[in-house]
Design an enzyme around this catalytic site. Sequence first.
Site, PDB file in Angstrom:
ATOM      1  N   ASP A 133     -59.892  11.717  12.013  1.00 51.37           N
ATOM      2  CA  ASP A 133     -60.862  12.733  11.841  1.00 51.37           C
ATOM      3  C   ASP A 133     -62.327  12.474  12.267  1.00 51.37           C
ATOM      4  OD1 ASP A 133     -61.219  11.023   9.873  1.00 51.37           O
ATOM      5  OD2 ASP A 133     -61.084  12.368   8.207  1.00 51.37           O
ATOM      6  N   GLU A 134     -62.445  11.321  12.339  1.00 47.12           N
ATOM      7  CA  GLU A 134     -64.058  10.877  12.652  1.00 47.12           C
ATOM      8  C   GLU A 134     -64.438  11.529  13.835  1.00 47.12           C
ATOM      9  OE1 GLU A 134     -65.079   6.794  11.445  1.00 47.12           O
ATOM     10  OE2 GLU A 134     -63.500   6.759  10.190  1.00 47.12           O
ATOM     11  N   TYR A 158     -67.292   3.666  17.475  1.00 54.98           N
ATOM     12  CA  TYR A 158     -65.882   3.897  17.465  1.00 54.98           C
ATOM     13  C   TYR A 158     -65.252   5.108  17.557  1.00 54.98           C
ATOM     14  CZ  TYR A 158     -61.461   4.682  14.514  1.00 54.98           C
ATOM     15  OH  TYR A 158     -60.303   5.058  14.145  1.00 54.98           O
ATOM     16  N   LYS A 162     -62.729   6.859  20.310  1.00 60.13           N
ATOM     17  CA  LYS A 162     -61.521   7.618  19.994  1.00 60.13           C
ATOM     18  C   LYS A 162     -61.614   9.102  20.605  1.00 60.13           C
ATOM     19  CE  LYS A 162     -58.543   6.659  17.849  1.00 60.13           C
ATOM     20  NZ  LYS A 162     -57.082   5.948  18.215  1.00 60.13           N
TER      21      LYS A 162
HETATM   22  P1  NAD Z   1     -55.941  -1.775  12.905  1.00 60.92           P
HETATM   23  O1  NAD Z   1     -57.162  -2.320  13.505  1.00 60.92           O
HETATM   24  O2  NAD Z   1     -55.303  -2.312  11.622  1.00 60.92           O
HETATM   25  O3  NAD Z   1     -54.723  -2.110  13.766  1.00 60.92           O
HETATM   26  C1  NAD Z   1     -55.015  -2.030  15.270  1.00 60.92           C
HETATM   27  C2  NAD Z   1     -53.776  -2.804  16.024  1.00 60.92           C
HETATM   28  O4  NAD Z   1     -54.073  -2.553  17.322  1.00 60.92           O
HETATM   29  C3  NAD Z   1     -54.038  -4.470  15.937  1.00 60.92           C
HETATM   30  O5  NAD Z   1     -52.449  -4.624  15.487  1.00 60.92           O
HETATM   31  C4  NAD Z   1     -54.435  -4.839  17.252  1.00 60.92           C
HETATM   32  O6  NAD Z   1     -54.017  -6.213  17.550  1.00 60.92           O
HETATM   33  C5  NAD Z   1     -53.945  -3.665  18.277  1.00 60.92           C
HETATM   34  N1  NAD Z   1     -54.635  -3.886  19.297  1.00 60.92           N
HETATM   35  C6  NAD Z   1     -56.286  -3.763  19.516  1.00 60.92           C
HETATM   36  N2  NAD Z   1     -56.432  -3.531  20.809  1.00 60.92           N
HETATM   37  C7  NAD Z   1     -55.244  -3.771  21.551  1.00 60.92           C
HETATM   38  C8  NAD Z   1     -55.004  -3.904  22.561  1.00 60.92           C
HETATM   39  N3  NAD Z   1     -56.201  -3.533  23.548  1.00 60.92           N
HETATM   40  N4  NAD Z   1     -53.779  -3.873  23.270  1.00 60.92           N
HETATM   41  C9  NAD Z   1     -52.573  -3.903  22.236  1.00 60.92           C
HETATM   42  N5  NAD Z   1     -52.941  -4.019  21.088  1.00 60.92           N
HETATM   43  C10 NAD Z   1     -54.298  -3.703  20.554  1.00 60.92           C
HETATM   44  O7  NAD Z   1     -55.858  -0.217  12.979  1.00 60.92           O
HETATM   45  P2  NAD Z   1     -55.035   0.813  11.966  1.00 60.92           P
HETATM   46  O8  NAD Z   1     -56.088   0.986  10.816  1.00 60.92           O
HETATM   47  O9  NAD Z   1     -53.891   0.355  11.902  1.00 60.92           O
HETATM   48  O10 NAD Z   1     -55.328   2.164  12.860  1.00 60.92           O
HETATM   49  C11 NAD Z   1     -54.182   2.555  13.822  1.00 60.92           C
HETATM   50  C12 NAD Z   1     -54.775   3.617  14.744  1.00 60.92           C
HETATM   51  O11 NAD Z   1     -54.852   4.748  13.755  1.00 60.92           O
HETATM   52  C13 NAD Z   1     -55.860   3.625  15.492  1.00 60.92           C
HETATM   53  O12 NAD Z   1     -55.913   4.331  16.547  1.00 60.92           O
HETATM   54  C14 NAD Z   1     -56.909   4.192  14.630  1.00 60.92           C
HETATM   55  O13 NAD Z   1     -57.952   4.855  15.314  1.00 60.92           O
HETATM   56  C15 NAD Z   1     -55.999   5.413  13.876  1.00 60.92           C
HETATM   57  N6  NAD Z   1     -56.500   5.733  12.523  1.00 60.92           N
HETATM   58  C16 NAD Z   1     -56.803   4.871  11.558  1.00 60.92           C
HETATM   59  C17 NAD Z   1     -57.284   5.355  10.164  1.00 60.92           C
HETATM   60  C18 NAD Z   1     -57.376   4.429   9.260  1.00 60.92           C
HETATM   61  O14 NAD Z   1     -57.928   5.084   8.078  1.00 60.92           O
HETATM   62  N7  NAD Z   1     -57.019   3.155   9.330  1.00 60.92           N
HETATM   63  C19 NAD Z   1     -57.428   6.651  10.103  1.00 60.92           C
HETATM   64  C20 NAD Z   1     -56.979   7.777  11.109  1.00 60.92           C
HETATM   65  C21 NAD Z   1     -56.607   7.231  12.367  1.00 60.92           C
HETATM   66  P1  TYD Z   2     -64.418   2.145   5.922  1.00 64.22           P
HETATM   67  O1  TYD Z   2     -63.080   1.651   5.193  1.00 64.22           O
HETATM   68  O2  TYD Z   2     -65.100   1.356   6.961  1.00 64.22           O
HETATM   69  O3  TYD Z   2     -63.921   3.664   6.730  1.00 64.22           O
HETATM   70  P2  TYD Z   2     -64.562   4.596   7.631  1.00 64.22           P
HETATM   71  O4  TYD Z   2     -65.799   3.982   7.947  1.00 64.22           O
HETATM   72  O5  TYD Z   2     -63.636   4.576   8.921  1.00 64.22           O
HETATM   73  O6  TYD Z   2     -64.616   5.609   6.860  1.00 64.22           O
HETATM   74  O7  TYD Z   2     -65.382   2.853   5.009  1.00 64.22           O
HETATM   75  C1  TYD Z   2     -64.965   3.751   4.040  1.00 64.22           C
HETATM   76  C2  TYD Z   2     -66.500   4.241   3.528  1.00 64.22           C
HETATM   77  O8  TYD Z   2     -66.773   3.279   2.673  1.00 64.22           O
HETATM   78  C3  TYD Z   2     -67.458   4.497   4.296  1.00 64.22           C
HETATM   79  O9  TYD Z   2     -68.429   5.785   3.881  1.00 64.22           O
HETATM   80  C4  TYD Z   2     -68.388   3.144   4.417  1.00 64.22           C
HETATM   81  C5  TYD Z   2     -68.012   2.917   2.903  1.00 64.22           C
HETATM   82  N1  TYD Z   2     -68.291   1.338   2.901  1.00 64.22           N
HETATM   83  C6  TYD Z   2     -69.147   0.644   1.734  1.00 64.22           C
HETATM   84  O10 TYD Z   2     -69.763   1.430   1.049  1.00 64.22           O
HETATM   85  N2  TYD Z   2     -69.172  -0.683   1.728  1.00 64.22           N
HETATM   86  C7  TYD Z   2     -68.462  -1.442   2.317  1.00 64.22           C
HETATM   87  O11 TYD Z   2     -68.269  -2.774   2.321  1.00 64.22           O
HETATM   88  C8  TYD Z   2     -67.292  -0.852   3.482  1.00 64.22           C
HETATM   89  C9  TYD Z   2     -66.543  -1.702   4.373  1.00 64.22           C
HETATM   90  C10 TYD Z   2     -67.421   0.696   3.447  1.00 64.22           C
END
Ligand code: NAD
Ligand code: TYD
Length: 354
Positions: A133-134, A158, A162
């Site tokens: 959503d970012e 970031y 995306k």
């Molecule tokens: P994460 O950082 O925990 O995991 C990312 C994985 O991708 C890791 O295992 C890493 O080794 C692998 N990776 C990174 N670069 C690579 C490359 N060049 N080749 C092969 N592997 C590679 O991330 P996540 O939180 O699991 O997010 C997964 C996806 O979901 C991402 O595309 C992220 O943008 C999206 N997403 C995450 C959230 C969230 O809240 N975490 C929310 C919405 C969307």
């Molecule tokens: P984060 O988990 O990094 O996710 P995103 O930036 O993708 O939303 O952060 C969630 C929210 O928490 C964001 O508004 C930033 C804030 N935050 C803190 O206030 N302290 C922290 O140490 C971190 C890592 C995030």
Amino acid sequence: MILVTGGAGFIGANFTLDWLHASDEPIINLDKLTYAGNLENLASLANDPRHIFVRGDICDRALIDSLLATHQPRAIVHFAAESHVDRSIHGPGEFLRSNVEGTFTLLEASRAYLSGLDEKARAGFRFHHVSTDEVYGSLSPEAAPFAEGHPYAPNSPYSASKAASDHLARAWHKTYGLPVTTSHCSNNYGPFHFPEKLIPLVIVNALAGKPLPIYGDGLQVRDWLYVGDHCAAICRILEDGRPGETYNIGGWNEMSNLEIVRQVCALLDELRPRADGQPYRSQMVHVADRPGHDRRYAIDARKMERELGWRPKETFASGIRRTVHWYLEHEDWVKNVQSGAYQEWVTKQYGAES
Ligand code: NAD
Ligand code: TYD
């Protein structure tokens, strides 16, 4: 079988585990194992022939061509990305490489692969692109949540990377007819979440007696979704999503960072009280705000419900309780991910005293 990228990371590992729990369809899991990738997340699949792990980079075209030719997957679910906003501020280069060039490489390899398939296999193939959503930027407090047609306005390196990858996925569908679906999900939380993101960082710091850093005033709002619900939504899109469509996935659960941290602290007070009887919230400290910090994200997930019958199963209360329990029961996992590289990050972001 299906090919998953980034399946050793937080969401990808949950997806892989949930998929193989529900189905016998094998997974090829391509992951570079960056600092965020962790094979320990997949330890329960160590002797499972349905899981084929390949360590490699999504920018490596020859490797992807050979995986597609050998395994002939019916779908790709593309999670692999650099995913942490704060890291993207310190070093955006790797985000451009993995998120943009990596997605481009996968799309091109898929296009070549599809051209060699018969019509039936081509029609059934799906490329699911996992986005965030970012990419929509920041909402004012009274604005309606992000629906699928919301204009793009990414504010961090970031989210900009995306957004770029989303545009490539869209163009490869429009121009080359690649059967792409894209989802935009809100903030996930749950097991295997690397403790550099807010919720796991607060849990592990609280238990270690360390400060709980709140950026700025802490009134930034996110829409939190339990990771298992996100994985279930992706499965529904793979089953019945329409090529060329985008789907917004959210938890209908907007909360400020202060509320999140207070709730996690209250749960820890209940489940693992501090030895001195003080509440964990006394460890909260306000620190400098993140540059370009988005104030509010919120997702309108009605299309997922209307078209695919998906709604989140967990409430925040049930999901966060499961999550805190998981961290309390997996102290070894936490210890192992807090390696030297993790300590370097903590010092860079929060200073030497943290
Ligand atoms: P994460 O950082 O925990 O995991 C990312 C994985 O991708 C890791 O295992 C890493 O080794 C692998 N990776 C990174 N670069 C690579 C490359 N060049 N080749 C092969 N592997 C590679 O991330 P996540 O939180 O699991 O997010 C997964 C996806 O979901 C991402 O595309 C992220 O943008 C999206 N997403 C995450 C959230 C969230 O809240 N975490 C929310 C919405 C969307
Ligand atoms: P984060 O988990 O990094 O996710 P995103 O930036 O993708 O939303 O952060 C969630 C929210 O928490 C964001 O508004 C930033 C804030 N935050 C803190 O206030 N302290 C922290 O140490 C971190 C890592 C995030």
